[in-house]
Design a protein around this motif. Structure first.
Motif, short mmCIF file in Angstrom:
data_model
loop_
_atom_site.label_atom_id
_atom_site.label_comp_id
_atom_site.label_asym_id
_atom_site.label_seq_id
_atom_site.Cartn_x
_atom_site.Cartn_y
_atom_site.Cartn_z
N GLY A 145 -11.91 3.79 -3.52
CA GLY A 145 -10.99 2.87 -2.73
C GLY A 145 -11.75 2.10 -1.71
N THR A 146 -12.18 3.11 -0.68
CA THR A 146 -12.94 2.78 0.57
C THR A 146 -14.06 2.13 0.32
N GLN B 122 -4.89 -11.93 8.61
CA GLN B 122 -4.45 -10.87 7.53
C GLN B 122 -4.28 -10.96 5.97
N ALA B 123 -4.32 -12.54 5.72
CA ALA B 123 -4.11 -12.78 4.32
C ALA B 123 -5.49 -12.20 3.61
N ARG B 124 -6.64 -12.49 4.30
CA ARG B 124 -8.05 -11.98 3.47
C ARG B 124 -7.94 -10.45 3.82
N SER C 39 0.90 -1.19 -0.11
CA SER C 39 -0.02 0.11 0.07
C SER C 39 0.77 1.23 0.09
N ARG C 40 1.81 1.24 0.94
CA ARG C 40 2.83 2.47 1.14
C ARG C 40 3.61 2.72 -0.34
N ASP D 64 -7.64 -4.64 1.42
CA ASP D 64 -6.90 -3.20 1.40
C ASP D 64 -6.16 -3.03 0.16
N LEU D 65 -5.52 -4.03 -0.14
CA LEU D 65 -4.71 -3.72 -1.29
C LEU D 65 -5.46 -3.60 -2.62
N SER D 66 -6.57 -4.29 -2.80
CA SER D 66 -7.31 -3.94 -4.02
C SER D 66 -7.80 -2.31 -3.91
#
Length: 487
Positions: free
Chosen positions: A193-194, A155-157, A35-36, A162-164
């Protein structure tokens, strides 16, 4: 031992917790890094397409959004993550509280946007403030599914969702910026995005809106949530004060420089804090539930955080000027004068956030709210006075002084009152503190010997990365032993 499990079973529980934390930490780190990196690249492009004033307008809207997000779910997410045992009966009430809270916050912002934007020194940001408040409404729907993934350390899901959302955010923002939409490109990209993240959280968590109400669960969320909301709101106010003061006293252009400096200062902070905050509260709560030595667990978590955070923060503080010049260009040079102070302040803020998670895990949310209040009461006059005396640089160093001299000591005092042994935290932080000292010495030498900004940044980055890598390799087992130890 608690007497609830045989010795072998209890040890297995703790080792299982360490393994789940380790997997969750790595996936959360990957989530944050991806993300960053995208945000970083887009920031470079936008800095050359948008004027500082346009960044200032967007920053104004972000301040308002942050304040609203601090209390829109009324502590429902934290209550879901922290609750021991079967959480399913609480979920319909949590859904009702979070969605109604988000709707109320959105409506309040729609009505008060002109006054809020004017108070922050950017009256032209009114419509952007209103539009970005849609994120507050969406966050009300994300509360329960996001909290359930956090509770399960899934955290995988969470990475997929989040990445999408980040990819869509960056794509929409970049496209609109190239088309000349200015500050609106940032706002529209953020909301788009949100919205995608919320939809994916429904799918990936298996939890969709299911409203209901139970007086028992409402009291449980409310009794805990009021203190959580108060603490979160005070945290957001403390983080927003410098932007408010900059916008109201120095204007939108100065706020644009501050916004860019704040983003840069948050590079190591956002990577570390963004990684850990997704798992810290759940791990601390589960450690307490399984009777793990919470002092050792806290020392291990904070030590691991410090291995990356302290060298990274020190590097940004010492390399502020060449970093801004190389990455964003000469016209953004005024941002460098505030960056050094903000980088140091960010270090203190991360450890304050970790202390907040600990206080929530041990059931002392009221203490956390009182501690945040002390921070805010000190920060407001310090920032105003520094802005009037020294302008933009003064604002940055006021944050650093208050974070290190007030926020960190007061949080340590609060942890001690809550039963956490401060000596365990200090012991856990000692290796990373030595790493930060070594990094600082090397960077000072590089600044003295190199006059080329690009070479300075390259050498400083390599040195910092080497120190962080060595620290991680050297102390990577400390957390495992802390979480898996059977007392």
């Amino acid at each position: 031992m608690t007497g609830e499990f045989p010795a072998g079973a209890e040890t297995a529980e703790r080792r299982g917790l360490a393994g789940r934390f380790r997997r969750g930490l790595w996936l959360s780190l990957l989530n944050t890094l991806l993300s960053r990196v995208g945000t970083f690249v887009l920031g470079i492009v936008l800095a050359r397409l948008l004027a500082p004033e346009e960044f200032g307008l967007y920053a104004t809207a972000l301040v308002v959004q942050g304040l609203l997000l601090a209390f829109n779910d009324f502590g429902a997410a934290t209550a879901v993550v922290r609750r021991s045992g079967d959480v399913r009966p609480m979920l319909p009430t949590a859904w009702t509280i979070s969605v109604l809270g988000g709707a109320f916050a959105f409506a309040a912002c729609a009505v008060s946007a002109p006054a809020l934007a004017s108070a922050l020194g950017s009256p032209h940001a009114t419509e952007i403030v209103r539009f970005l408040a849609i994120n507050v409404l969406l966050d009300g729907f994300a509360c329960v599914p996001g909290a359930m993934l956090t509770r399960e350390l899934a955290q995988a899901r969470r990475l997929v969702a989040d990445l999408s959302g980040t990819v869509v955010n960056l794509a929409v923002t970049a496209t609109l910026a190239f088309l000349g939409w200015g500050a609106w490109s940032l706002a529209i990209g953020h909301v788009t995005g949100t919205a995608l993240v919320v939809v994916l959280l429904f799918v990936l968590s298996g939890h969709v809106p299911n409203f209901g109400f139970s007086a028992e669960h409402f009291k449980e969320v409310g009794a805990y949530g009021i203190s959580v909301v108060a603490s979160s709101l005070l945290v957001m106010l403390a983080q927003s004060v410098p932007q408010m003061v900059t916008g109201s006293l120095l204007g939108a252009t100065a706020l644009g420089f501050f916004y860019l400096a704040s983003n840069v200062a948050n590079w190591p902070v956002s990577i570390v804090a963004g990684t850990v905050e997704r798992v810290a509260l759940a791990v601390f709560a589960r450690a307490r539930e399984h009777s793990t030595d919470l002092d050792r667990a806290a020392g291990g978590v904070m030590g691991l955080v410090g291995v990356a955070l302290l060298p990274g923060g020190v590097a940004l503080a010492l390399l502020a000027e060449p970093v801004v010049e190389v990455v964003y260009g000469h016209r953004w040079a005024p941002a460098a004068v505030v960056l050094s102070g903000l980088a140091i302040a960010a270090i203190g803020r991360v450890f304050a956030d970790m202390a907040l998670h600990l206080l929530l895990a041990v059931g002392a949310p009221l203490s956390s709210a009182l501690i945040q209040l002390w921070w805010l009461v000190t920060l407001v006059p310090a920032t105003v006075v520094a802005a009037k005396l020294w302008g933009l640089p003064g604002i940055g160093w006021a944050q650093a002084a208050v974070a290190l001299l007030v926020a960190v000591p007061v949080h340590l005092w609060g942890l001690r009152r809550a039963g956490i042994r401060v000596v365990s935290l200090v012991r856990g932080m000692l290796p990373s503190s030595l790493s930060a000292v070594a990094t600082a010495g090397g960077l000072v030498l590089i600044r003295v010997l190199s006059t080329n900004p690009l070479l300075t940044v390259a050498l400083g980055g390599l040195l910092t990365a080497a120190v962080v890598a060595y620290g991680w390799f050297r102390f990577r087992h400390t957390l495992d032993s802390a979480l898996a130890a059977a007392e």
